[in-house]
Design an enzyme around this catalytic site. Structure first.
Site, mmCIF file in Angstrom:
data_model
loop_
_atom_site.group_PDB
_atom_site.id
_atom_site.type_symbol
_atom_site.label_atom_id
_atom_site.label_comp_id
_atom_site.label_asym_id
_atom_site.label_seq_id
_atom_site.Cartn_x
_atom_site.Cartn_y
_atom_site.Cartn_z
ATOM 1 N N SER A 125 0.837 -1.204 0.000
ATOM 2 C CA SER A 125 0.000 0.000 0.000
ATOM 3 C C SER A 125 0.869 1.249 0.000
ATOM 4 O O SER A 125 1.991 1.240 0.525
ATOM 5 C CB SER A 125 -0.857 -0.030 1.267
ATOM 6 O OG SER A 125 -1.403 1.236 1.522
ATOM 7 N N TYR A 150 -1.941 -1.469 10.906
ATOM 8 C CA TYR A 150 -2.213 -1.986 9.562
ATOM 9 C C TYR A 150 -1.070 -1.603 8.619
ATOM 10 O O TYR A 150 -0.486 -2.457 7.935
ATOM 11 C CB TYR A 150 -3.555 -1.439 9.025
ATOM 12 C CG TYR A 150 -3.698 -1.650 7.532
ATOM 13 C CD1 TYR A 150 -3.924 -2.916 7.008
ATOM 14 C CD2 TYR A 150 -3.554 -0.581 6.637
ATOM 15 C CE1 TYR A 150 -4.015 -3.115 5.631
ATOM 16 C CE2 TYR A 150 -3.650 -0.768 5.271
ATOM 17 C CZ TYR A 150 -3.877 -2.042 4.769
ATOM 18 O OH TYR A 150 -3.949 -2.223 3.409
ATOM 19 N N LYS A 154 2.045 -3.858 6.636
ATOM 20 C CA LYS A 154 2.395 -3.862 5.207
ATOM 21 C C LYS A 154 3.891 -3.624 5.033
ATOM 22 O O LYS A 154 4.561 -4.289 4.233
ATOM 23 C CB LYS A 154 1.605 -2.780 4.460
ATOM 24 C CG LYS A 154 0.127 -3.066 4.353
ATOM 25 C CD LYS A 154 -0.149 -4.200 3.363
ATOM 26 C CE LYS A 154 -1.550 -4.727 3.441
ATOM 27 N NZ LYS A 154 -1.751 -6.021 2.816
HETATM 28 P P1 NAD Z 1 -10.880 -7.509 1.328
HETATM 29 O O1 NAD Z 1 -11.069 -7.525 2.801
HETATM 30 O O2 NAD Z 1 -12.094 -7.336 0.472
HETATM 31 O O3 NAD Z 1 -10.131 -8.850 0.865
HETATM 32 C C1 NAD Z 1 -9.212 -9.518 1.683
HETATM 33 C C2 NAD Z 1 -9.620 -10.985 1.720
HETATM 34 O O4 NAD Z 1 -8.705 -11.712 2.538
HETATM 35 C C3 NAD Z 1 -11.024 -11.213 2.293
HETATM 36 O O5 NAD Z 1 -11.761 -12.014 1.394
HETATM 37 C C4 NAD Z 1 -10.766 -11.956 3.609
HETATM 38 O O6 NAD Z 1 -11.812 -12.861 3.916
HETATM 39 C C5 NAD Z 1 -9.448 -12.629 3.324
HETATM 40 N N1 NAD Z 1 -8.626 -12.930 4.511
HETATM 41 C C6 NAD Z 1 -8.281 -12.089 5.528
HETATM 42 N N2 NAD Z 1 -7.489 -12.718 6.409
HETATM 43 C C7 NAD Z 1 -7.324 -13.989 5.944
HETATM 44 C C8 NAD Z 1 -6.636 -15.130 6.422
HETATM 45 N N3 NAD Z 1 -5.955 -15.087 7.578
HETATM 46 N N4 NAD Z 1 -6.656 -16.257 5.702
HETATM 47 C C9 NAD Z 1 -7.358 -16.314 4.530
HETATM 48 N N5 NAD Z 1 -8.045 -15.274 4.043
HETATM 49 C C10 NAD Z 1 -8.038 -14.132 4.738
HETATM 50 O O7 NAD Z 1 -9.796 -6.396 0.998
HETATM 51 P P2 NAD Z 1 -9.310 -5.796 -0.401
HETATM 52 O O8 NAD Z 1 -9.695 -4.365 -0.422
HETATM 53 O O9 NAD Z 1 -9.701 -6.679 -1.512
HETATM 54 O O10 NAD Z 1 -7.737 -5.831 -0.161
HETATM 55 C C11 NAD Z 1 -6.920 -6.892 -0.633
HETATM 56 C C12 NAD Z 1 -5.506 -6.665 -0.157
HETATM 57 O O11 NAD Z 1 -5.047 -5.404 -0.648
HETATM 58 C C13 NAD Z 1 -5.355 -6.606 1.360
HETATM 59 O O12 NAD Z 1 -4.140 -7.220 1.717
HETATM 60 C C14 NAD Z 1 -5.293 -5.120 1.648
HETATM 61 O O13 NAD Z 1 -4.598 -4.834 2.828
HETATM 62 C C15 NAD Z 1 -4.557 -4.617 0.422
HETATM 63 N N6 NAD Z 1 -4.816 -3.198 0.136
HETATM 64 C C16 NAD Z 1 -6.111 -2.768 0.024
HETATM 65 C C17 NAD Z 1 -6.359 -1.417 -0.208
HETATM 66 C C18 NAD Z 1 -7.785 -0.910 -0.283
HETATM 67 O O14 NAD Z 1 -7.984 0.285 -0.120
HETATM 68 N N7 NAD Z 1 -8.781 -1.733 -0.546
HETATM 69 C C19 NAD Z 1 -5.300 -0.528 -0.340
HETATM 70 C C20 NAD Z 1 -3.989 -1.001 -0.247
HETATM 71 C C21 NAD Z 1 -3.765 -2.358 -0.007
#
Ligand code: NAD
Ligand code: UDP
Length: 337
Positions: A125, A150, A154
């Site tokens: 991120s 958080y 990362k």
């Molecule tokens: P999201 O919560 O929709 O998807 C994350 C998925 O991981 C979910 O389906 C959840 O059930 C699963 N999960 C969580 N912990 C788990 C575990 N221990 N074992 C198996 N599955 C697990 O989030 P997203 O927005 O799709 O984000 C995806 C990734 O991108 C994440 O790592 C997030 O930190 C990163 N990210 C997101 C953003 C944003 O703004 N959406 C920005 C930067 C980085």
């Protein structure tokens, strides 16, 4: 890179990426514990593509469950989305965040190494830059001090993956630093479905538009930005998903460690978002000016040049499309999945 394991593949960014992988005829296995998603997202991905990803319900902290997946499948690469992402919750439950995001990734890497799969794309991120030392943010800038567990998780995972790569040349690691993902598949069938009251701007706006929430609080109008409100680099989730397909090509070229921004290069303020959303949706978004939110920076936007040069990737969709697609998803699915 024909068989891809997608951890967290039923989540917001994961489901959009799985859709594109299936469209490219990849063999896709999703591993997700459904802690923040619903299997319905993947049902709808199948409905759109006419193809199905294999789904395994499991936790990345579970060594045996992961080992089983690698024993039964010849996995070429892992796209690792699984993680917890709520900033406020991470402040309240830091141990949960470090265990899930940091230990979970370490466990995943161990199992991968045991099975000879050393190709991974990680969802990092822009938060790892901390308070921007210069704008636009380019990958040559030092990482900063994220303001919450958080963000720290990362940064820690980035450091761990770098060390793993330095110690063993067989690893190929792509660290993708996302800016602010918004939007949804243009069908309106899959999109972002946050639990409870959204923390992020776009889902908050769309829920004000459906009437679920009364008004938006704009966190601060006294920043050093053109209209005083915070500026971010919003990127359409479909463009972001496509960046992962390009990253798979990079991995196939055995690039070792590669760190890259995925952003548009264009910053928009909170009020720009409100105005563009209103025009795209025809809905009025009532708002009040509220105090700054702690930990927020004034402006954050990417220099996307490295992604263009090294991945052949560029964001194609503008703010209007992001707002239209977010609204189509939310208005067709006012209660999510
Ligand atoms: P999201 O919560 O929709 O998807 C994350 C998925 O991981 C979910 O389906 C959840 O059930 C699963 N999960 C969580 N912990 C788990 C575990 N221990 N074992 C198996 N599955 C697990 O989030 P997203 O927005 O799709 O984000 C995806 C990734 O991108 C994440 O790592 C997030 O930190 C990163 N990210 C997101 C953003 C944003 O703004 N959406 C920005 C930067 C980085
Ligand atoms: N924001 C806001 N009201 C909200 C949510 C967010 O004014 O209800 C602002 C926030 O202060 C920031 C921008 O919108 O300037 C983007 O915030 P978001 O939480 O979506 O992403 P961040 O960049 O903080 O990860």
């Amino acid at each position: 890179m024909n068989t891809v394991l997608v951890t967290g593949g039923s989540g917001y960014i994961g489901s959009h990426t799985v859709l594109q992988l299936l469209e490219q005829n990849k063999n896709v296995i999703v591993f997700d514990n459904l802690s923040n998603s619903s299997l319905e997202s993947l049902n709808r991905v199948s409905e759109i593509t006419g193809k199905r990803a294999e789904f395994i319900e499991g936790d990345i902290r579970d060594t045996d469950a992961l080992g089983d997946v690698f024993s039964k499948n010849d996995i070429d690469a892992v796209i690792h989305f699984a993680g917890l992402k709520a900033v406020g919750e991470s402040v309240e439950k830091p141990m949960l965040y470090y265990e899930n995001n940091v230990y979970g990734t370490l466990n995943l890497c161990n199992v991968m190494a045991q099975h000879g799969c050393k190709n991974i794309i990680f969802s990092s991120s822009a938060t790892v830059y901390g308070d921007p030392a210069a704008l636009p943010l380019h990958e040559g800038l030092p990482t900063g001090q994220p303001t919450n567990p958080y963000g720290q998780s990362k940064l820690m995972v980035e450091l761990i993956l770098k060390d793993i790569c330095n110690a063993d040349n067989d690893w190929n690691v792509v660290l993708l630093r996302y800016f602010n993902p918004v939007g949804a598949h243009p069908s309106g069938r899959i999109g972002e479905d946050p639990n409870g009251i959204p923390n992020n701007l776009m889902p908050f706006i769309t829920q004000v538009a459906t009437g679920k929430l009364k008004q938006l609080s704009v966190f601060g109008d006294d920043y050093n930005t053109p209209d005083g409100t915070g500026v971010r680099d919003y990127i359409h989730v479909e463009d972001l998903a496509n960046g992962h397909l390009k990253a798979l090509d990079k991995i196939a070229s055995k690039a070792g460690l590669f760190t890259c921004n995925l952003g548009t290069g264009q910053g928009y303020s909170v009020l720009d978002m409100v105005k563009t959303f209103e025009a795209a949706s025809g809905q009025k978004i009532p708002y009040v000016i509220a105090p700054r939110r702690s930990g927020d920076v004034a402006s954050c936007y990417a220099d996307p040049a490295l992604a263009a040069k090294e991945l052949g990737w560029k964001a194609e969709k503008g703010l209007k499309e992001m707002c239209e697609d977010s609204w189509r998803w939310q208005s067709n699915n006012p209660n999510g999945y």
